[in-house]
Design an enzyme around this catalytic site. Structure first.
Site, PDB file in Angstrom:
ATOM      1  N   ASP A 445       0.822  -1.209   0.000  1.00 11.97           N
ATOM      2  CA  ASP A 445       0.000   0.000   0.000  1.00 11.97           C
ATOM      3  C   ASP A 445       0.860   1.265   0.000  1.00 11.97           C
ATOM      4  O   ASP A 445       2.083   1.221   0.271  1.00 11.97           O
ATOM      5  CB  ASP A 445      -0.908  -0.012   1.239  1.00 11.97           C
ATOM      6  CG  ASP A 445      -2.307   0.491   0.934  1.00 11.97           C
ATOM      7  OD1 ASP A 445      -2.427   1.397   0.088  1.00 11.97           O
ATOM      8  OD2 ASP A 445      -3.260  -0.014   1.538  1.00 11.97           O
ATOM      9  N   ASP A 502     -10.648   1.652  -3.777  1.00 13.61           N
ATOM     10  CA  ASP A 502     -11.187   1.291  -2.463  1.00 13.61           C
ATOM     11  C   ASP A 502     -12.697   1.164  -2.503  1.00 13.61           C
ATOM     12  O   ASP A 502     -13.313   0.822  -1.502  1.00 13.61           O
ATOM     13  CB  ASP A 502     -10.797   2.349  -1.416  1.00 13.61           C
ATOM     14  CG  ASP A 502      -9.437   2.039  -0.804  1.00 13.61           C
ATOM     15  OD1 ASP A 502      -8.900   0.955  -1.070  1.00 13.61           O
ATOM     16  OD2 ASP A 502      -8.917   2.893  -0.061  1.00 13.61           O
TER      17      ASP A 502
HETATM   18  C1  GLA Z   1      -5.804   1.534   2.008  1.00 12.56           C
HETATM   19  C2  GLA Z   1      -6.220   0.395   1.090  1.00 12.56           C
HETATM   20  C3  GLA Z   1      -7.298  -0.434   1.733  1.00 12.56           C
HETATM   21  C4  GLA Z   1      -6.788  -0.973   3.050  1.00 12.56           C
HETATM   22  C5  GLA Z   1      -6.313   0.165   3.924  1.00 12.56           C
HETATM   23  C6  GLA Z   1      -5.640  -0.333   5.172  1.00 12.56           C
HETATM   24  O1  GLA Z   1      -6.836   2.439   2.155  1.00 12.56           O
HETATM   25  O2  GLA Z   1      -6.612   0.900  -0.140  1.00 12.56           O
HETATM   26  O3  GLA Z   1      -7.687  -1.490   0.888  1.00 12.56           O
HETATM   27  O4  GLA Z   1      -5.732  -1.879   2.809  1.00 12.56           O
HETATM   28  O5  GLA Z   1      -5.397   1.018   3.248  1.00 12.56           O
HETATM   29  O6  GLA Z   1      -5.236   0.688   5.992  1.00 12.56           O
END
Ligand code: GLA
Length: 705
Positions: A445, A502
């Site tokens: 990430d 997301d």
């Molecule tokens: C980001 C990612 C999510 C999740 C969060 C965890 O927002 O896009 O899918 O993994 O971080 O903190």
């Protein structure tokens, strides 16, 4: 490839050509200047007069310009009389430092490639331009980079690619968090169309690629061209029309500080098509598949993020894992929250050791359970980040990238990967978790934007990912950046999956993945079945719709399976079984986005290499303006063959559709039609409710028409 030198009325012209079965690229240098791309597209005859094509590419002189006739060279600068955006900018602000480039050497390589070295009479800088036309994908790669120790920093270096005059439409993809890959169309006019990401990652707002289309072009027909920068940091795209009518595009690295000779080669991919955007897709995705660090496995994922967020409890996670496996999951991904003290997003990034409170016996018991359920184990990291509340920051406050007083983003800061020890620390910490638990997958990430120092950071990121891929041959990495904030062909040299968004809202996903389908192979796009009430939109969709949208791509689940009703479970299991039985076909098939005159219909087709089989998805987003469903035109199948086709999920047909004449289809029974008829619009599927997906499978019958 032949180098030919002739003299035209005004200049000595040297030309080179590269060919594949269906494409020709012609480059021309005028009076030993930087070569120009004077043709890329249709394959030309071998006797074609290249020097005439070159000469005619230079427009006549009119008022209001400098005296020379100005070719659109690969790196135009004002010293040639060029009045558009320059390809090379050094010492901005110093008028005597305008680069004056000439062609120093040419290497006609035997890989269907050309290497030009151009040099600057003013600064002595030398720049290499390496070009290759790939026979299999018919995609052209053009790479530019400064040679040796270029003494002076520079601000911009980008190749100018001419945009053919018939392509007046500009199509961009971008958007925002939870709204990635929106399609925006505009038109050329005199001046610049600029898109820029200054956030140190390719960014949600601007996918680093751009498409140009003729007025008559569509997904399935007509002239169009796509160009993309293979780079995961900040970037800038300038598409420009000059007063003389010429158009060109430059894609380069956005800089927040002068660039220097350490910069990596800057590669762009260029595809041209006379058969619509689908041929661009075939060129781009064909090449992407070759650059992935390994052939991706596509096990069904279970990701626990939207089920438990930071609330990691071993017993609960085990129970969830068991249920996920029963539903068909094959890889369990432990998302954010597993490491020391990480109870919310204010703390602990950088401390990549297992949290003792949440996992008193380490990750072992959970990982063992996941394996007993028949699943692989994957885990989340955000390696480039640090919270000030962490052991890592306490030990190394100087590892932070950028200014002391910069704002935080999601309470976090960025580690400067170029500082001694940083990458080493991350490599060791990640490798330990990977080795201790035989991790096969990392969700990598990147949840904040950068405030400086960005190109170097991207360069170091690639090095770190390369080292991890080399050290752990079983490992696959997914690129996530608050969803789709770092998706580009640069990162896909080191990762095999991207987290598109997301948003697990199936309706948003349907559009997003359809648009992303122009650029990305379906199997690299992760797509998950989210919670019944979507966490980012609050909307509720049927399990059938959620599951089929996910099954179009690399499928996964990301809800709390304990919320599912028996009906939802049955539906999800059914679609997951279908995905498993068909994923090898889907991800080796030729992917077509279909044209629809109904903006509420998003249709896709996967056609086997021998055209013997296809799978068509007809996604109905909203209510159509017409009462009856419009004709459904397939493409890319065998016109002369007879196909037997079947709607495999007839339960999606509304019961109110009771006077539909194709009642066979409606009941799931097969019908037979020729490929030609199917491509002419003979197929009319039943009406559909909004937020539904119809899935049609077709198979070629042996007997000829
Ligand atoms: C980001 C990612 C999510 C999740 C969060 C965890 O927002 O896009 O899918 O993994 O971080 O903190």
């Amino acid at each position: 490839m032949d180098a030919v030198t002739t003299s035209t009325a005004t200049a000595a012209v040297t030309t080179w050509r590269l060919d594949t079965a269906n494409r020709t690229a012609v480059f021309a240098s005028f009076d030993n200047g930087v070569p120009a791309l004077v043709h890329f597209g249709t394959r030309l005859n071998s006797e074609e007069r290249l020097e005439t094509i070159a000469a005619l590419s230079v427009p006549n002189i009119s008022g209001g310009q400098l005296d020379p006739l100005v070719p659109l060279s690969l790196i135009p600068t004002a010293m040639t009389g060029w009045q558009g955006h320059p390809g090379f900018i050094t010492h901005a602000g110093d008028p005597s430092a305008v680069p004056d480039l000439f062609l120093r050497t040419v290497d006609e390589r035997d890989d269907n490639g050309l290497t030009f070295v151009v040099a600057d009479r003013i600064s002595q800088a030398a720049i290499e331009i390496a070009i290759r036309l790939y026979s299999d994908s018919e995609l052209m790669s053009l790479t530019v980079f400064p040679l040796g120790d270029m003494a002076d920093p520079f601000d911009w270096l980008a190749l100018s690619i001419p945009v053919p005059p018939d392509m007046s439409r500009i199509v961009d993809h971008g958007g925002r968090w939870c709204g990635e890959f929106q399609r925006k169309e505009s038109r050329f006019g005199i001046g610049q169309h600029v898109r820029e990401s200054r956030e140190g990652r390719s960014g949600h707002a601007h996918f680093p690629g751009i498409t140009f289309m003729a007025d008559s072009a569509s997904k399935t027909d007509g002239h169009c061209m796509a160009v993309s920068l293979c780079w995961s940091g900040g970037h800038k795209i300038v598409a420009e029309q000059l007063p003389d009518g010429r158009r060109h595009v430059q894609l380069g690295i956005a800089n927040d500080q002068p660039l220097n000779a350490w910069i990596r080669p800057i590669e762009i991919w260029l595809a041209w098509s006379n058969r619509g955007m689908n041929d661009l897709t075939h060129a781009l995705t064909g090449k992407t598949r070759q650059t992935l660090p390994r052939k991706p496995q596509r096990p069904v994922h279970y990701n626990c993020w939207e089920a438990v967020y930071f609330r990691h409890n071993v017993d609960e996670l085990k129970a969830i894992a068991s249920m996920a496996a029963e539903l068909g999951a094959e890889r369990f991904v432990l998302d954010d929250g597993w490491f020391k003290g990480r109870d919310d997003d204010t703390t602990s990034l950088g401390d990549w050791v297992v949290d003792d409170d949440k996992f008193p016996e380490g990750l072992g018991p959970l990982v063992d359970h996941v394996r007993e359920c028949g699943m692989e184990f994957g885990i989340w990291f955000e390696p480039e980040m640090v919270n000030k509340s962490s052991d890592l920051y306490a030990a190394h406050p100087d590892w932070v990238l950028g200014a002391q007083h910069q704002p935080a983003g999601r309470n976090q800061f960025v580690l400067d990967l170029s500082k001694p020890g940083v990458s080493e620390y991350l490599f060791d910490a990640i490798s330990k978790i990977v080795e201790d638990h035989h991790v096969t997958y990392i969700k990598w990430d990147h949840n904040r934007v950068l405030t400086g120092g960005t190109p170097r950071q991207t360069h170091e990121l690639y090095n770190l990912m390369r080292r991890l891929n080399d050290a752990h041959p079983q490992l696959e990495i997914e690129s996530c950046a608050s969803g789709g904030g770092r998706i580009d062909y640069g990162i896909l040299h080191y990762t095999t999956r991207v987290w598109l968004s997301d948003s697990n809202d199936a309706l948003e996903r349907l559009r997003m993945q359809h648009e992303a389908g122009l650029w990305l192979p379906p199997e690299v796009q992760g797509s998950h079945v989210g919670p019944r009430v979507c966490h980012t939109s609050g909307r509720v969709f049927s399990m059938g719709f959620r599951a089929w949208v996910a099954a179009q791509r690399h499928m996964g689940f990301e809800m709390d399976p304990r919320e599912l009703t028996e009906d939802e479970r049955r539906m999800l299991r059914g679609v997951t079984d279908w995905y498993k039985a068909n994923r090898d076909f889907l991800f080796s098939a030729r992917y077509h986005r279909l044209e629809s005159n109904d903006p509420e219909v998003l249709a896709e087709l996967f056609v086997g290499a021998d055209k013997g089989r296809f799978i068509a998805f007809k996604g109905q987003a909203g209510t159509s303006s017409a009462i009856a469903a419009s004709a459904f035109l397939l493409s890319g199948i065998d016109a002369d063959a007879i196909y037997r086709l079947r709607l495999i999920n007839p339960e999606v047909v509304p019961s109110t559709t009771n006077r539909y004449t194709g009642s066979h289809l409606m009941s799931g029974a097969p019908i037979e039609l020729s490929g030609r008829a199917l491509m002419c619009g003979a197929l009319r599927l039943p009406n559909a409710f909004p937020a539904t997906m119809m899935v049609v499978e077709g198979e070629r019958l042996d007997h000829p028409t």
